[in-house]
Design a protein around this motif. Structure first.
Motif, PDB file in Angstrom:
ATOM      1  N   TRP A   1      -1.772   6.978  13.503  1.00 26.55           N
ATOM      2  CA  TRP A   1      -1.568   6.233  12.261  1.00 26.55           C
ATOM      3  C   TRP A   1      -2.541   5.069  12.135  1.00 26.55           C
ATOM      4  O   TRP A   1      -3.040   4.785  11.041  1.00 26.55           O
ATOM      5  CB  TRP A   1      -0.124   5.708  12.201  1.00 26.55           C
ATOM      6  CG  TRP A   1       0.899   6.779  11.943  1.00 26.55           C
ATOM      7  CD1 TRP A   1       0.683   8.127  11.858  1.00 26.55           C
ATOM      8  CD2 TRP A   1       2.303   6.580  11.726  1.00 26.55           C
ATOM      9  NE1 TRP A   1       1.853   8.787  11.622  1.00 26.55           N
ATOM     10  CE2 TRP A   1       2.877   7.865  11.524  1.00 26.55           C
ATOM     11  CE3 TRP A   1       3.134   5.476  11.695  1.00 26.55           C
ATOM     12  CZ2 TRP A   1       4.232   8.049  11.294  1.00 26.55           C
ATOM     13  CZ3 TRP A   1       4.484   5.646  11.460  1.00 26.55           C
ATOM     14  CH2 TRP A   1       5.036   6.925  11.256  1.00 26.55           C
TER      15      TRP A   1
ATOM     16  N   ILE B   1      -0.899   8.262   4.699  1.00 19.57           N
ATOM     17  CA  ILE B   1      -1.097   8.480   6.134  1.00 19.57           C
ATOM     18  C   ILE B   1      -0.349   9.751   6.540  1.00 19.57           C
ATOM     19  O   ILE B   1       0.843   9.881   6.278  1.00 19.57           O
ATOM     20  CB  ILE B   1      -0.583   7.273   6.956  1.00 19.57           C
ATOM     21  CG1 ILE B   1      -1.391   6.020   6.605  1.00 19.57           C
ATOM     22  CG2 ILE B   1      -0.651   7.557   8.452  1.00 19.57           C
ATOM     23  CD1 ILE B   1      -0.878   4.754   7.276  1.00 19.57           C
TER      24      ILE B   1
ATOM     25  N   SER C   1      -2.895  -0.526  10.978  1.00 21.99           N
ATOM     26  CA  SER C   1      -4.152  -0.392  11.723  1.00 21.99           C
ATOM     27  C   SER C   1      -4.151  -1.182  13.032  1.00 21.99           C
ATOM     28  O   SER C   1      -4.959  -0.923  13.923  1.00 21.99           O
ATOM     29  CB  SER C   1      -5.327  -0.848  10.844  1.00 21.99           C
ATOM     30  OG  SER C   1      -5.254  -2.252  10.625  1.00 21.99           O
TER      31      SER C   1
ATOM     32  N   LEU D   1      -8.496   4.362   5.718  1.00 21.37           N
ATOM     33  CA  LEU D   1      -8.063   4.098   4.351  1.00 21.37           C
ATOM     34  C   LEU D   1      -8.517   2.712   3.889  1.00 21.37           C
ATOM     35  O   LEU D   1      -8.828   2.503   2.707  1.00 21.37           O
ATOM     36  CB  LEU D   1      -6.535   4.227   4.248  1.00 21.37           C
ATOM     37  CG  LEU D   1      -5.981   5.654   4.356  1.00 21.37           C
ATOM     38  CD1 LEU D   1      -4.465   5.634   4.528  1.00 21.37           C
ATOM     39  CD2 LEU D   1      -6.355   6.461   3.109  1.00 21.37           C
TER      40      LEU D   1
ATOM     41  N   LYS E   1       1.572  -2.686   4.597  1.00 19.84           N
ATOM     42  CA  LYS E   1       0.127  -2.647   4.382  1.00 19.84           C
ATOM     43  C   LYS E   1      -0.573  -1.778   5.428  1.00 19.84           C
ATOM     44  O   LYS E   1      -0.127  -1.656   6.574  1.00 19.84           O
ATOM     45  CB  LYS E   1      -0.454  -4.065   4.452  1.00 19.84           C
ATOM     46  CG  LYS E   1       0.174  -5.057   3.491  1.00 19.84           C
ATOM     47  CD  LYS E   1      -0.270  -4.813   2.056  1.00 19.84           C
ATOM     48  CE  LYS E   1      -1.710  -5.183   1.848  1.00 19.84           C
ATOM     49  NZ  LYS E   1      -2.130  -5.007   0.425  1.00 19.84           N
ATOM     50  N   TYR E   2      -1.719  -1.172   4.994  1.00 22.69           N
ATOM     51  CA  TYR E   2      -2.551  -0.424   5.932  1.00 22.69           C
ATOM     52  C   TYR E   2      -3.031  -1.327   7.058  1.00 22.69           C
ATOM     53  O   TYR E   2      -3.186  -0.877   8.207  1.00 22.69           O
ATOM     54  CB  TYR E   2      -3.773   0.160   5.209  1.00 22.69           C
ATOM     55  CG  TYR E   2      -3.456   1.186   4.150  1.00 22.69           C
ATOM     56  CD1 TYR E   2      -4.207   1.252   2.991  1.00 22.69           C
ATOM     57  CD2 TYR E   2      -2.420   2.098   4.318  1.00 22.69           C
ATOM     58  CE1 TYR E   2      -3.938   2.199   2.003  1.00 22.69           C
ATOM     59  CE2 TYR E   2      -2.134   3.041   3.345  1.00 22.69           C
ATOM     60  CZ  TYR E   2      -2.891   3.097   2.192  1.00 22.69           C
ATOM     61  OH  TYR E   2      -2.620   4.027   1.235  1.00 22.69           O
TER      62      TYR E   2
ATOM     63  N   ASP F   1       0.839  -1.205   0.000  1.00 23.80           N
ATOM     64  CA  ASP F   1       0.000   0.000   0.000  1.00 23.80           C
ATOM     65  C   ASP F   1       0.873   1.255   0.000  1.00 23.80           C
ATOM     66  O   ASP F   1       2.043   1.221   0.394  1.00 23.80           O
ATOM     67  CB  ASP F   1      -0.911   0.014   1.230  1.00 23.80           C
ATOM     68  CG  ASP F   1      -1.955  -1.086   1.183  1.00 23.80           C
ATOM     69  OD1 ASP F   1      -2.312  -1.588   2.267  1.00 23.80           O
ATOM     70  OD2 ASP F   1      -2.417  -1.424   0.068  1.00 23.80           O
TER      71      ASP F   1
ATOM     72  N   LEU G   1       1.861   3.995   1.840  1.00 23.58           N
ATOM     73  CA  LEU G   1       1.799   4.451   3.232  1.00 23.58           C
ATOM     74  C   LEU G   1       1.907   5.969   3.356  1.00 23.58           C
ATOM     75  O   LEU G   1       1.589   6.545   4.401  1.00 23.58           O
ATOM     76  CB  LEU G   1       2.910   3.783   4.050  1.00 23.58           C
ATOM     77  CG  LEU G   1       2.852   2.249   4.142  1.00 23.58           C
ATOM     78  CD1 LEU G   1       4.003   1.728   4.999  1.00 23.58           C
ATOM     79  CD2 LEU G   1       1.522   1.789   4.720  1.00 23.58           C
TER      80      LEU G   1
ATOM     81  N   ALA H   1      -5.115   4.499   9.114  1.00 20.73           N
ATOM     82  CA  ALA H   1      -5.029   3.290   8.289  1.00 20.73           C
ATOM     83  C   ALA H   1      -6.390   2.590   8.199  1.00 20.73           C
ATOM     84  O   ALA H   1      -6.785   2.118   7.120  1.00 20.73           O
ATOM     85  CB  ALA H   1      -3.981   2.342   8.865  1.00 20.73           C
TER      86      ALA H   1
END
Length: 577
Positions: free
Chosen positions: A568, A519, A542, A575, A537-538, A514, A516, A572
């Motif tokens: 963050w 963010i 997360s 997103l 990855k988000y 992803d 990033l 995430a």
């Protein structure tokens, strides 16, 4: 890195793309280079005023103080007004610097040098008036308690006027040492940059052998704190003793217990206003716009609002007590209905408008951050503080217990000339000082550069590391350090990396990574660092909680707490959804 962090919401105190070397060059420029046009304009005006005042002083001494507007009733007037006004301004200078040092205020770095210099030069002006008022300045030593040939001639230790001599001379001594101590690193900087042998020798003597060793800095910090601790209570005692000149008498309006705190608050009020005047002038005259910013002006104005409020409460208290006492004599004091409607009504209302009404405009943020309006307000406040001292002395003396002795005071051209001359003398000294000594403490500005400099705050916002950003091609052979830092991989603690990925999950190489950088708080450099750790990855971001945030800070060593503050994990999740 934690020591260099400052919340993004705070304005930078050093604007522009300034490096450590830029600070040195900019602060040294007024000393090393030629004076600009603005400096010559201000200096010429100040010099003319000084020469006019000097002529008036020579005329006074050669003719006698009968050339002043004094009379039998008002034996103290213009001269003692000016004395107390200058003492008030001077006693605020070191207090401002000392208190801000004790409270570790970063915006002090642009203010302290002007405040400390202002103290020295103001006390010099204040000391002129009692000497001139003697009529025979060559006998000024009579006020000192020293053995003499007259036998019975001795000073009166019960007089607050003598207490003034001791208090002011003690304060001047401590202020001089405090000011000089702060200048040592700057003198050493000028010594090392000097090209001419004579300049190098002079600054070598002034710097007292400063070498910049850790031991030098340790002693510098210790002595500065001790002197700040001494100066703070000393200021309170000095202006308290100045207030005793009036409070210990029996004249209506003077015998007041509110005078000591009232005089101290008034001194800080007028002192901050004068420092503000000097800073706004010097930022143009010495090209220091990047170091004396709107943020500094706003902080100064907030303190002026606070001290102005204290002074205003004192005014209301004095006015109320004069009315509530029911005494006819109190109705002729400087803050009373009689003063507001009597022959000195113009002086009374000048005091109220300048010290009470005009400062209230600083509640408006737009005006509080405006350079021109702040400059006007600072001058108006000092005019008001002069009228306050004039009202205290002249109005109270003009109407005593005996109506037959009532009198009016009118200044002569000599009175006005001497006062304007001291203002000119003050600015002549300050402008010459600005061409000889650094107006801003460059060594102290450098201590806040990484936390409060606009360049470094921007780098942090972009998620870039500050490692190597202090390198400068003009002073170092490692100008490419910052570029190398951004391209090289960081060293990762394998154990902590394993703990972090155990919580967040391991990225499958077949899955697409992803972006990033979407963010907030993650820039290109930080994204690369996260990828190196194994975060792509988000979904992984997360899952971060306080434990994972702390592990990430320990691994990267950059921007502690940034990920948690910017949330963050929450970003995430949004997103992903």
């Amino acid at each position: 890195m934690a020591s260099h962090y400052e919340a993004p919401i705070r304005e930078p105190l050093v604007t522009g793309e300034k490096s450590y070397h830029d600070v040195t060059v900019d602060v040294a420029a007024p000393v090393e280079g030629r004076a600009n046009k603005q400096w010559w304009i201000v200096f010429s005006i100040a010099l003319v005023a000084f020469l006019w005042g000097l002529g008036c002083i020579i005329y006074t001494i050669s003719t006698g103080i009968g050339v002043w507007g004094l009379n039998k009733t008002i034996g103290w007037a213009w001269d003692i007004t000016n004395f107390v006004w200058w003492v008030g301004i001077g006693h605020a200078g070191t207090l401002i610097s000392a208190v801000l040092l004790l409270f570790r205020q970063k915006w002090r770095m642009a203010v302290n040098r002007s405040a400390e210099a202002m103290t020295i030069f103001s006390v010099v002006q204040a000391g002129l008036f009692p000497i001139i008022h003697m009529g025979r300045p060559w006998l000024a030593y009579w006020v000192l308690p020293i053995p003499n040939q007259f036998g019975s001639l001795w000073v009166n230790f019960n007089s607050p006027l003598l207490w003034d001599v001791f208090a002011i001379s003690t304060y001047l001594s401590v202020s001089l040492v405090f000011w000089w101590t702060g200048l040592l690193p700057d003198f050493a900087m000028l010594r090392d940059r000097a090209v001419k042998p004579f300049q190098k020798k002079i600054y070598s003597l002034l710097s007292f052998g400063w070498s910049g060793r850790a031991k030098d800095w340790q002693r510098f910090e210790e002595v500065s704190l001790v002197l700040a601790g001494l100066a703070t209570p000393l200021v309170l005692s000095v202006h308290t003793i100045v207030s005793f000149d009036f409070a210990t008498s029996v004249i209506p309006g003077w015998h007041s217990t509110i005078y000591p705190p009232y005089f101290v608050a008034g001194a800080i009020f007028s002192g901050f206003a004068m420092v503000l005047t000097l800073l706004i002038i010097m930022r143009k005259v010495s090209n220091l716009e990047n170091y004396i910013t709107r943020a500094h002006i706003e902080y100064m104005n907030k303190v002026i609002l606070l001290t102005g409020g204290i002074v205003s409460v004192a005014y209301i208290t004095e006015f109320f007590i004069a009315w509530y006492s029911g005494s006819n004599y109190e109705d002729y004091t400087y803050l009373s209905i009689g003063a507001a409607t009597g022959p000195y009504w113009w002086a009374f209302w000048a005091l109220i408008i300048c010290n009470f009404v005009v400062p209230q405009t600083l509640w408006i943020k737009k005006l509080r951050r405006n350079f021109m309006w702040s400059f006007i307000v600072s001058i108006v406040i000092n005019i008001g503080m002069w009228f306050e001292r004039f009202d205290i002395i002249v109005i109270n003396l003009s109407k005593g217990h005996l109506p037959s002795s009532w009198s009016m005071f009118s200044p002569t051209f000599v009175d006005v000339g001497i006062f304007l001359g001291t203002i000119g003398f003050f600015f002549v000294l300050f402008l010459l000082y600005a061409r000889t000594f650094p107006v801003i403490a460059q060594a102290e500005v450098k201590t806040i550069l990484k936390s409060s400099g606009e360049r470094y705050k921007r780098l942090r916002e972009e998620g870039n590391s500050l490692a190597g950003t202090a390198a400068d091609h003009r002073t170092s052979d490692i100008a490419e350090v910052s570029k190398k830092t951004s391209s090289e991989s960081i060293k990762i603690d394998a154990e902590k990396q394993a703990q972090l990925l155990a919580s967040l999950g391991v990225h499958d190489d077949e899955d697409e990574a992803d972006d990033l950088k979407k963010i907030n708080g993650i820039g290109p450099v930080m994204e690369k660092t996260l990828n190196q750790i194994g975060i792509y990855k988000y979904e992984q971001v997360s899952k971060m909680s306080e434990k994972e945030y702390n592990l990430l800070d320990e691994i990267t060593g950059a921007f502690p707490g940034r990920a948690q503050r910017d949330d963050w994990a929450g970003q995430a999740k949004n997103l992903i959804n």
